[in-house]
Design a protein around this motif. Structure first.
Motif, short mmCIF file in Angstrom:
data_model
loop_
_atom_site.label_atom_id
_atom_site.label_comp_id
_atom_site.label_asym_id
_atom_site.label_seq_id
_atom_site.Cartn_x
_atom_site.Cartn_y
_atom_site.Cartn_z
N SER A 196 0.84 -1.19 0.00
CA SER A 196 0.00 0.00 0.00
C SER A 196 0.87 1.25 0.00
N SER A 254 -6.46 3.03 1.91
CA SER A 254 -5.72 2.20 0.97
C SER A 254 -5.23 0.92 1.63
N LEU A 305 -8.19 -1.27 2.27
CA LEU A 305 -8.63 -1.93 1.03
C LEU A 305 -7.71 -3.09 0.71
N ALA A 306 -6.41 -2.89 0.83
CA ALA A 306 -5.45 -3.98 0.57
C ALA A 306 -5.71 -5.17 1.48
N THR A 321 -2.03 -1.32 -3.79
CA THR A 321 -3.11 -0.38 -3.49
C THR A 321 -2.48 0.95 -3.10
N THR A 322 -2.95 2.01 -3.71
CA THR A 322 -2.37 3.31 -3.39
C THR A 322 -3.44 4.38 -3.32
N TYR A 369 -0.45 8.68 -7.98
CA TYR A 369 0.00 7.98 -6.78
C TYR A 369 1.05 8.85 -6.10
N SER A 412 -4.96 -1.68 -7.51
CA SER A 412 -6.11 -1.02 -6.90
C SER A 412 -5.69 0.34 -6.35
N ALA A 413 -6.68 1.20 -6.16
CA ALA A 413 -6.40 2.54 -5.65
C ALA A 413 -7.63 3.07 -4.94
N THR A 414 -7.39 4.08 -4.11
CA THR A 414 -8.48 4.78 -3.42
C THR A 414 -8.36 6.27 -3.71
#
Length: 173
Positions: free
Chosen positions: A8, A17, A20-21, A77-78, A85, A109-111
């Motif tokens: 992350s 993030s 989510l990870a 995830t970032t 990012y 994935s990302a937030t």
């Protein structure tokens, strides 16, 4: 058992993030025999930003880079800041040996605060890991702030996207 790093790009905890990870990791564990290792920029330590070469990395930062290189698969995830990012996330990735990720399964994935940030996955993360010749999952995940409550993904559609993505990703190893 596959070693999967949940990487992350967050610079604070708690973090959506990182949450989510972790959620993606738990979902993946339902579909594949995996050993999960959660890492973020905080694990690399503050000295990461001051290193110009790999030899200058602190013990903590070097351990994060080596975990990425030695993983069987990676979930990236970032958070998205101002359309990209974090720079420190890219700085960390710059220390990864390009040959180490060749053919390695990677789920992106990302937030972000709004859907305006969702293209970061396709326009920045996918090319970044494509450079490494990673085996990038066709299905990526983007989550917005209002899909979380207390750092837990709660939106049904987000949970469905995660389930679908991890089911497909689990078949890659």
């Amino acid at each position: 058992m596959a070693k999967v790093v949940l990487l992350s790009g967050n610079t604070q905890r708690p973090s959506k993030s990182r949450a989510l990870a972790a959620f993606i990791g738990r979902s993946l564990a339902r579909h594949a025999d995996v050993e999960l290792l959660s890492l973020d920029l905080l694990d690399a330590g503050r000295s990461l930003g001051g290193a110009y070469t790999r030899d200058e990395l602190s013990t903590e930062a070097r351990a994060v880079v080596e975990a990425i290189e030695n993983a069987d698969a990676i979930v990236v995830t970032t958070p998205v800041y101002k359309g990209s990012y974090p720079g420190l996330f890219k700085h960390l990735i710059d220390f990864v040996d390009p040959r180490a990720l060749a053919g390695k399964p990677v789920l992106l994935s990302a937030t972000g605060g709004s859907q305006r940030h969702s293209l970061v996955v396709e326009h920045q993360l996918r090319p970044l890991f494509g450079f490494f010749s990673a085996q990038i999952s066709a299905y990526a995940i983007f989550a917005v702030d209002d899909e979380f409550v207390n750092y837990v993904p709660v939106a049904d559609k987000l949970r469905e996207r995660i389930e679908r993505a991890t089911m497909l990703f689990g078949e890659a190893f």
